[in-house]
Motif scaffolding. Structure first.
Motif, PDB file in Angstrom:
ATOM      1  N   GLU A 195       0.855  -1.205   0.000  1.00 53.19           N
ATOM      2  CA  GLU A 195       0.000   0.000   0.000  1.00 53.19           C
ATOM      3  C   GLU A 195       0.887   1.249   0.000  1.00 53.19           C
ATOM      4  O   GLU A 195       0.603   2.232  -0.687  1.00 53.19           O
ATOM      5  N   ASP A 196       1.964   1.180   0.789  1.00 51.63           N
ATOM      6  CA  ASP A 196       2.887   2.316   0.885  1.00 51.63           C
ATOM      7  C   ASP A 196       3.478   2.641  -0.489  1.00 51.63           C
ATOM      8  O   ASP A 196       3.547   3.800  -0.902  1.00 51.63           O
ATOM      9  N   LEU A 197       3.875   1.575  -1.208  1.00 48.86           N
ATOM     10  CA  LEU A 197       4.441   1.768  -2.553  1.00 48.86           C
ATOM     11  C   LEU A 197       3.419   2.432  -3.461  1.00 48.86           C
ATOM     12  O   LEU A 197       3.721   3.392  -4.173  1.00 48.86           O
ATOM     13  N   ARG A 198       2.189   1.903  -3.415  1.00 51.64           N
ATOM     14  CA  ARG A 198       1.136   2.452  -4.286  1.00 51.64           C
ATOM     15  C   ARG A 198       0.840   3.908  -3.910  1.00 51.64           C
ATOM     16  O   ARG A 198       0.668   4.757  -4.779  1.00 51.64           O
ATOM     17  N   GLU A 199       0.812   4.181  -2.584  1.00 51.08           N
ATOM     18  CA  GLU A 199       0.575   5.563  -2.142  1.00 51.08           C
ATOM     19  C   GLU A 199       1.671   6.505  -2.641  1.00 51.08           C
ATOM     20  O   GLU A 199       1.427   7.661  -2.958  1.00 51.08           O
ATOM     21  N   LYS A 200       2.898   5.984  -2.690  1.00 53.27           N
ATOM     22  CA  LYS A 200       4.023   6.822  -3.153  1.00 53.27           C
ATOM     23  C   LYS A 200       4.024   6.935  -4.670  1.00 53.27           C
ATOM     24  O   LYS A 200       4.918   7.556  -5.257  1.00 53.27           O
ATOM     25  N   GLY A 201       3.044   6.269  -5.310  1.00 51.86           N
ATOM     26  CA  GLY A 201       2.918   6.407  -6.764  1.00 51.86           C
ATOM     27  C   GLY A 201       3.720   5.403  -7.545  1.00 51.86           C
ATOM     28  O   GLY A 201       3.966   5.599  -8.738  1.00 51.86           O
ATOM     29  N   VAL A 202       4.129   4.294  -6.909  1.00 50.68           N
ATOM     30  CA  VAL A 202       4.875   3.253  -7.634  1.00 50.68           C
ATOM     31  C   VAL A 202       3.869   2.189  -8.081  1.00 50.68           C
ATOM     32  O   VAL A 202       3.128   1.631  -7.266  1.00 50.68           O
ATOM     33  N   THR A 203       3.836   1.908  -9.379  1.00 47.70           N
ATOM     34  CA  THR A 203       2.931   0.886  -9.920  1.00 47.70           C
ATOM     35  C   THR A 203       3.620  -0.476  -9.807  1.00 47.70           C
ATOM     36  O   THR A 203       4.820  -0.582 -10.042  1.00 47.70           O
ATOM     37  N   ILE A 204       2.853  -1.521  -9.460  1.00 53.00           N
ATOM     38  CA  ILE A 204       3.453  -2.857  -9.373  1.00 53.00           C
ATOM     39  C   ILE A 204       2.876  -3.725 -10.488  1.00 53.00           C
ATOM     40  O   ILE A 204       1.659  -3.834 -10.643  1.00 53.00           O
ATOM     41  N   VAL A 205       3.781  -4.330 -11.297  1.00 49.99           N
ATOM     42  CA  VAL A 205       3.348  -5.258 -12.359  1.00 49.99           C
ATOM     43  C   VAL A 205       3.919  -6.637 -12.014  1.00 49.99           C
ATOM     44  O   VAL A 205       5.120  -6.858 -12.112  1.00 49.99           O
ATOM     45  N   PRO A 206       3.048  -7.571 -11.601  1.00 52.00           N
ATOM     46  CA  PRO A 206       3.565  -8.863 -11.129  1.00 52.00           C
ATOM     47  C   PRO A 206       3.741  -9.926 -12.220  1.00 52.00           C
ATOM     48  O   PRO A 206       4.255 -11.001 -11.947  1.00 52.00           O
ATOM     49  N   GLU A 207       3.331  -9.626 -13.470  1.00 53.61           N
ATOM     50  CA  GLU A 207       3.371 -10.680 -14.502  1.00 53.61           C
ATOM     51  C   GLU A 207       4.775 -10.831 -15.102  1.00 53.61           C
ATOM     52  O   GLU A 207       5.512  -9.857 -15.179  1.00 53.61           O
TER      53      GLU A 207
END
Ligand code: FAD
Length: 311
Positions: A195-207
């Protein structure tokens, strides 16, 4: 200067930026030095560096190595091509085995040993990565060249808990468009970190990434099974494998990644065995390795008298 030609004052294992600087200092202290180099300097991968003082217009890693070799050669230092396969304690210092490229092995005696053996980047499992690194498409070090990523679309390849800190560092310093690529592997995050990463604006791509196109000197597209991704710069943050085996065999202190601990003179926990550059715990940068070389060489020269303080 050692008066016994059968024993060199210092054997330097590794002829990258750190090892060559140590050789230069020691030769200028009029010490006998032998440099043995396997020819796999990490610096050779640098397309163009802009954080080396004196080179305001940038300099390639190969050019740094060529200039350092030329400088050392003025003091008769020629890095011998080969591998040091074994270093042991012996009376008066150390004995080492050197294997030449044709497979022949010989023994040398040295009063002191400097390990400047560096580290190897763990490569991501991506199509065409060796070529992409050489062309500057995949980078390894935002401390080195993050400045050149200002305002660009940046992806960071991460695994386990590696890469998360790098993504945050780039997001807070250089770009508001940062994506963490896990290449289909599990991220090992603390509760709340995602959540912290997403809040800081980092997108996560797990594929997993199944394809990579380059267009000239830029990444055109990365394809997963689900989507096509576009970035300007791709960092791989999978860590380093430290070339510390010779020191580990002598019982030198190290951290959990096998990077070497050294004291303020760059001496390892094994007396007379020094370590400098990327193989040491700390910041993997050329100027750091050169500074450590100056510390180690000066300490060696000041302590390596005849007989030495421990003889
Ligand atoms: C793509 C990329 C970009 C980078 N950009 C920058 C930058 O802009 N600025 C910066 O400061 N840093 C940068 N770096 C980091 C920099 O390259 C390293 O910090 C630097 O090369 C470390 O120097 P070193 O002498 O410790 O090790 P290395 O340069 O890796 O040299 C070690 C040498 O030891 C030899 N060796 C190892 N084991 C043995 C053995 N048993 N016997 C004989 N020889 C042996 C190896 O073959 C090698 O030649 C970058 C790295 C990469 C990969």
């Amino acid at each position: 200067m050692s008066d016994d030609p059968a024993i060199v004052d210092c054997l330097i294992v590794g002829g990258g930026p750190a090892g060559l600087t140590a050789a230069l200092y020691l030769k200028r202290f009029r010490r006998s030095v032998l440099v043995v180099d396997g020819g796999e300097s990490r610096a050779a991968w640098i397309p163009e560096s802009h954080n080396i003082p004196f080179f305001s217009h940038g300099i390639s890693g190969k050019e740094i190595l060529a200039r350092e070799r030329e400088h050392a050669a003025r003091y008769d230092v020629v890095a011998e091509t080969g591998r040091v396969t074994d270093v042991r304690k012996s009376e008066g210092g150390f004995r080492a085995t050197i294997e030449s490229p044709n497979g022949a092995a010989r023994e040398v005696a040295a009063r002191r040993v400097v390990l400047a053996t560096g580290a190897v980047d763990v490569e991501p499992d991506l199509p065409d990565v060796p070529d992409a690194v050489r062309r500057g498409l995949v980078r390894y070090c935002p401390i080195c060249d993050g400045y050149e990523a200002i305002g660009k679309r940046v992806a960071v390849i991460a695994r386990g808990d590696r890469g998360v800190g790098e993504a945050i560092f780039i997001r807070r310093t250089y770009s508001d468009d940062v994506t963490l690529l896990t290449l289909g592997e599990q991220l090992d995050l603390e509760p709340g970190q995602e959540e912290d990463l997403r809040e800081k604006g980092v997108t996560i791509v797990p594929e997993p990434v199944v394809g990579l196109d380059h267009e000239g000197d830029a990444i055109g597209a990365m394809r997963t099974a689900q989507q096509e991704l576009h970035f300007d710069i791709l960092y791989s943050a999978l860590g380093l494998r430290y070339r510390s085996e010779l020191a580990l065999a002598l019982g030198a202190r190290h951290d959990e990644r096998k990077a070497l601990w050294v004291d303020e003179h760059c001496q390892t926990s094994v007396k007379g065995l020094y370590a400098i550059g990327d193989v040491v715990i700390g910041l993997d940068q050329i100027v750091v390795g050169m500074g450590q070389a100056a510390f180690a060489a000066t300490h060696i020269h000041n302590r390596c008298e005849y007989p030495t303080e421990d003889e």
